[in-house]
Design a protein around this motif. Structure first.
Motif, PDB file in Angstrom:
ATOM      1  N   CYS A  71      37.762 133.555  50.616  1.00 18.34           N
ATOM      2  CA  CYS A  71      37.600 133.241  52.039  1.00 18.34           C
ATOM      3  C   CYS A  71      36.139 133.449  52.424  1.00 18.34           C
ATOM      4  O   CYS A  71      35.593 132.721  53.256  1.00 18.34           O
ATOM      5  CB  CYS A  71      38.441 134.164  52.923  1.00 18.34           C
ATOM      6  SG  CYS A  71      40.148 134.321  52.436  1.00 18.34           S
ATOM      7  N   CYS A 125      33.215 130.784  52.763  1.00 17.06           N
ATOM      8  CA  CYS A 125      33.012 129.985  53.967  1.00 17.06           C
ATOM      9  C   CYS A 125      32.807 130.849  55.208  1.00 17.06           C
ATOM     10  O   CYS A 125      32.093 130.472  56.117  1.00 17.06           O
ATOM     11  CB  CYS A 125      34.195 129.061  54.228  1.00 17.06           C
ATOM     12  SG  CYS A 125      34.466 127.847  52.941  1.00 17.06           S
ATOM     13  N   HIS A 126      33.542 131.976  55.259  1.00 12.86           N
ATOM     14  CA  HIS A 126      33.443 132.842  56.438  1.00 12.86           C
ATOM     15  C   HIS A 126      32.489 133.990  56.141  1.00 12.86           C
ATOM     16  O   HIS A 126      32.821 134.892  55.392  1.00 12.86           O
ATOM     17  CB  HIS A 126      34.824 133.397  56.809  1.00 12.86           C
ATOM     18  CG  HIS A 126      35.798 132.332  57.195  1.00 12.86           C
ATOM     19  ND1 HIS A 126      35.726 131.673  58.398  1.00 12.86           N
ATOM     20  CD2 HIS A 126      36.855 131.798  56.541  1.00 12.86           C
ATOM     21  CE1 HIS A 126      36.710 130.780  58.470  1.00 12.86           C
ATOM     22  NE2 HIS A 126      37.404 130.839  57.333  1.00 12.86           N
TER      23      HIS A 126
END
Ligand SMILES: [Cu+2]
Ligand SMILES: [Cu+2]
Lengths: 549, 353
Positions: free
Chosen positions: B233, B236-237
């Protein structure tokens, strides 16, 4: 009610007009169709009753020892399905409504006799499919069919059962349609809306629900079957659906369906009380319109089954408030019936005993509904035996008591014979006692926390369950007795004559049993219902000394 | 005689072990009083009329009493007012029960055919049991792995359905130490009546002892942080803006602007949907490139990811690789972050609070 009153002495009647099986199975006579229903729903009631006994036997002990959990789950599901879809919903409308409605209107038959027969065949088709489901192992979803358990997880015959209910629904819709058109178009000359017996008003309101509500449950089970068969995501979140949506759709029908079961029974009680006390129903207009109010408001309260379902809190508040609004018309009926007895001429015959039992049990059933509609209290009560007790007070104490009272009252009209009065009173008393012993303890055990649909339970609940099972065995005796004395009476009962109760109402002016065309003359109505000074039999009885009431 | 004594021993109310119990019981008993009053009144009136006005002559035709408007109005208005009162009382209790409590200790519950799992803020898990500290406000955030269930604690007078695909909430403050029933109240298949357990309310010190004695496990948010890294995750974050996806720091409880112009509050349900069905609501200014994690995560893992996202405050880093995050002051909306943020450092299931 009619101006002309004639003793019909002819022995020709709807029962002896053809004796072949064909003359019954292809009959277009609403009275014969009523008897076909009586026969079929009695069988379904017996099956549902056997399942009920199995439940009560299993629950005598806290351990699940009589049958496996799987079997138990099927047993309570089949009990609910049989009793609701195949007994309670058709009971009074399809049997007494069919038999009486045209006669009460002074008509020869319902508006669409062929459709009426078709309704019975559809009912039998649906019922047979449910019996096949049962023989194939039954279903274990509960009568409420909540997905995703029913749509994805259960490996029982859910689709077949769904098809059966889908089909049976059409029988209900068509019957409602038939009654509504009949009431609108086939009233005898002079029979204005406010001269209608309250039985007719109640059936009018019921028909409204059947026509508007039943299609929704048909769509709901269809959607369930689609998800189950083709994995189309409607209710299962894993497929992109929403399980709470099902609950909304299901209860949109199934709450009003409660009124399909109770409204006709209220109609029966109005007839019984008026005729057994020889009084015009107190507040006739209020009782008539309260039926319609119940039918209409009944469509706006479905969310009261979902206070803990994750439905929005504010939606819950609106549903709760409207539910209290529906309670008022029911209260109005109870008060008006009680007031009717005041200064009456009260007979103690069996139908009156049933009417009295109805008033008592329905009051408790209705008042405990107020507990469940109370949001913060329902959080604790929801899905416990309190709910089970409540709806049995309404469904058995209300709907079935009304049904039995009505069957006793109109039995002489249907068969031309009287049932044995003493046995009638004894069985009514047994039913009343057995019923209360069965279901009152369930209020207590429910509040203590016993959830419904439990195969095994915590030992501290046992005493109350034993009381309940003991009551059920008494109740069973009370239900079985009428089967025997009614059967006996068909051959050996006293001849009834046209009007054994000296009742008002068009049905009592024709012979017992009535001729196929109901009346040998065209009845004309000149006054309101329940005006006993027009009843010839009462006048004549005064002249004959040797009888006592 | 002995039958009578047995019957008299049956209680009428379950034990009162939460802050709701007393009022609910009061309400219940008041409604019984009302029910008894009305049923007895109706029954006595009906029986009295039956006796007094029994048919004396076979041709008797009683004098007709016309309906009375005043009476009709009376017995419409009085029940109506009583109903309004009952409605109001019920609504008040319901409002308390279903309004998110402030400063509650949050326990995650997942239902599954046919068991209840719970995970405490410091990571301790239990099955079919729920240990609770006396006098502390507890909030359960619940979901189901399969079908509908319902979490019912009669001694607390609380119940909430446990629904797959959603988070539901129930809360209470235990007020009496002891062991109480936990029942599944929504029919869920074969072993529904076996989906039961115990709620064990302990004195706060005993509760601490119990926590210390449990197997050492990472807190939900610490496990979530690991998942955040292992599922990539964090590719992207980022902890700050500039990634392909929005920064998740401080997103919980905030207003999120969507591509279609509307806004939503980022609650647990929204976060869950963003992970499992990212296409459903696109954050304004971003491309719909996030892959779905539907089918790859258990409900428990989704809850752990959410617990992690909740734990990262506005100034917090979302860098998942190192468990370096220092304890953050809880944001106003977030549930108490104390146990969750201190847990990564204290991998040993330490407890404080
Ligand atoms: Cu309802
Ligand atoms: Cu369950």
């Amino acid at each position: 009610m009619a101006t002309e009153v004639m003793e019909t002495t002819s022995t020709r009647n709807y029962l002896n007009n053809g004796h072949t099986v064909k003359s019954w199975l292809l009959t277009l006579d609403h009275k014969r169709i009523g008897l076909l229903y009586l026969f079929s729903i009695s069988i379904f009631f017996a099956i549902g009753g056997v399942y009920a006994s199995l439940i009560r036997l299993e629950l005598i002990t806290p351990e699940g020892d009589l049958m496996t959990a799987e079997t138990y789950n099927k047993v309570f599901t089949m009990h609910g399905v049989m009793m609701i879809f195949f007994f309670l919903i058709p009971s009074i409308p399809a049997v007494m409504g069919n038999f009486l409605l045209p006669i009460m209107l002074g008509a020869k038959d319902v508006a669409f006799p062929k459709l009426n027969l078709l309704s019975w065949y559809i009912f039998i088709l649906g019922g047979s499919l449910m019996l096949i489901t049962m023989i194939n192992g039954g279903i274990d979803t509960g009568w409420t069919f909540y997905p995703p358990y029913s749509s994805i997880y259960s490996n029982t015959q859910v689709t077949l059962a769904g098809v059966s209910i889908f089909i049976t629904g059409f029988s209900s819709i068509l019957t409602g349609l038939n009654f509504m058109v009949t009431i609108h178009t086939m009233r005898a000359p002079g029979l204005t809306w406010f001269r209608l017996p309250l039985f007719v008003w109640a059936h009018y309101a019921t028909s409204l629900i059947q026509i508007l509500g039943t299609p929704v449950v048909a769509i709901t089970v269809l959607a369930l079957a689609l998800e189950r068969t083709f994995q189309i995501g409607i209710f299962d979140p894993k497929l992109g659906g929403d399980p709470v949506l099902f609950q909304h759709m299901f209860w949109f029908y199934s709450h009003p369906a409660v009124y399909i079961m109770i409204l006709p029974s209220m109609g029966v009680i109005s007839e019984l009380i008026a005729n057994m006390t020889r009084k015009r129903i107190f507040g006739y207009h209020f009782v008539a319109f309260s039926s319609l109010a119940i039918a209409v408001f009944g469509f706006l309260v479905w969310g009261h089954h979902m206070f803990t379902s994750s439905q929005s809190m504010y939606a819950g508040m609106v549903f709760s408030l409207i539910t209290y609004a529906v309670a008022i018309p029911s209260a109005i009926k109870i008060f008006n019936w009680t007031a009717t007895i005041y200064k009456g001429s009260v007979s103690y015959d069996t139908p009156m005993i049933y009417a009295l039992a109805f008033i008592g049990l329905f009051t408790v059933g209705g008042m405990t509904g107020l507990f469940l509609a109370a949001l913060g209290l329902d959080v604790h009560l929801h899905d416990t035996y309190f709910v089970v007790a409540h709806f049995h007070y309404v469904m058995v104490g209300g709907a079935i008591i009304g049904y039995l009272g009505g069957i006793h009252f109109w039995w002489p009209k249907m068969t031309g014979r009287m049932y044995p009065e003493v046995w009638g009173r004894i069985s009514a008393a047994i039913i009343f006692l057995g019923f209360n012993l069965t279901f009152f303890p369930q209020f207590v055990v429910g509040y203590l926390g016993m959830p419904r649909r439990y195969h095994a339970y915590a030992p501290e609940f046992q005493v109350l369950h034993i009381l309940s099972s003991a009551g059920a065995s008494i109740l069973a005796v009370g239900f079985i007795m009428p089967v025997f004395y009614f059967a006996w009476s068909v051959k050996f009962g006293k001849k009834a004559g046209n009007n054994p109760w000296m009742a008002s109402g068009l049905e009592w002016q024709t012979s017992s049993p009535p001729p196929t065309e109901n009346f040998t003359y065209q009845p004309v109505v000149t006054h309101e219902p329940y005006e006993f000074e027009h009843v010839e039999e009462i006048k004549n009885a005064g002249k004959l000394e040797n009888k006592t009431a | 005689m002995s039958l009578l004594t047995i019957l008299l021993q049956v209680p009428f109310l379950p034990e009162q072990a939460s802050s709701f119990a007393q009022e609910v019981d009061m309400f219940y008993l008041s409604l019984w009083a009302l029910t008894i009053f009305f049923s007895v009144a109706v029954a006595v009136a009906a029986l009295f009329f039956m006796l007094k006005y029994r048919r004396r002559r076979i041709d008797e035709i009683p004098e007709q009493v016309e309906g009375a408007m005043a009476l009709e109005i009376t017995w419409t208005v009085i029940p109506f007012l009583i109903s309004l009162f009952i409605f109001g009382w019920g609504a008040k209790i319901y409002y308390q029960m279903y309004t998110e409590p402030k400063d509650a200790m949050e326990i995650y519950v997942t239902g599954k055919q046919w068991m209840w799992r719970a995970q405490h803020p410091d990571g301790i898990r239990e099955i079919n049991q729920l240990h609770l500290p006396l006098g502390k406000r507890i909030k359960l955030t619940m979901t189901s792995e399969d079908v509908l269930h319902s979490y019912f604690i009669p001694a607390f007078r609380t119940k909430a359905d446990v629904v797959p695909g959603r988070y539901t909430m129930t809360w209470f403050t235990p007020t009496k130490a002891g062991t109480y029933h936990l029942f599944c109240a929504e029919y869920c298949g074969t072993q529904h009546s076996g989906m039961i357990g115990n709620v064990i309310v302990l004195e706060p010190s005993e509760y601490q002892q119990w926590l210390a004695g449990g197997p050492k496990e990472a807190s939900p948010s610490a496990t979530g942080q690991k998942l955040f890294a292992s599922l990539a995750c964090n590719t992207c974050h980022y902890d700050k803006d500039g990634g392909r996806g929005p920064s998740l720091a401080g997103v919980f409880g905030s207003q999120v602007k969507l591509e279609n112009g509307t806004t939503v509050i980022a609650d647990e349900g929204y976060l869950r949907e963003s992970i499992l069905n990212p296409g459903a609501k696109i954050v304004a200014g971003f491309q719909p490139v996030m892959p779905t994690f539907q089918g790859q995560l258990s409900e428990e893992q989704v809850l752990q990811l959410i617990a992690y996202i909740k734990s990262i405050g506005a100034q917090e880093g979302a860098v998942a690789a190192k468990p370096a995050a220092s304890p953050a002051p809880p944001t106003a909306k977030a549930s108490p972050a104390a146990p969750t943020t201190q847990a990564p450092a204290a991998q040993g299931g330490q407890k404080k609070d």
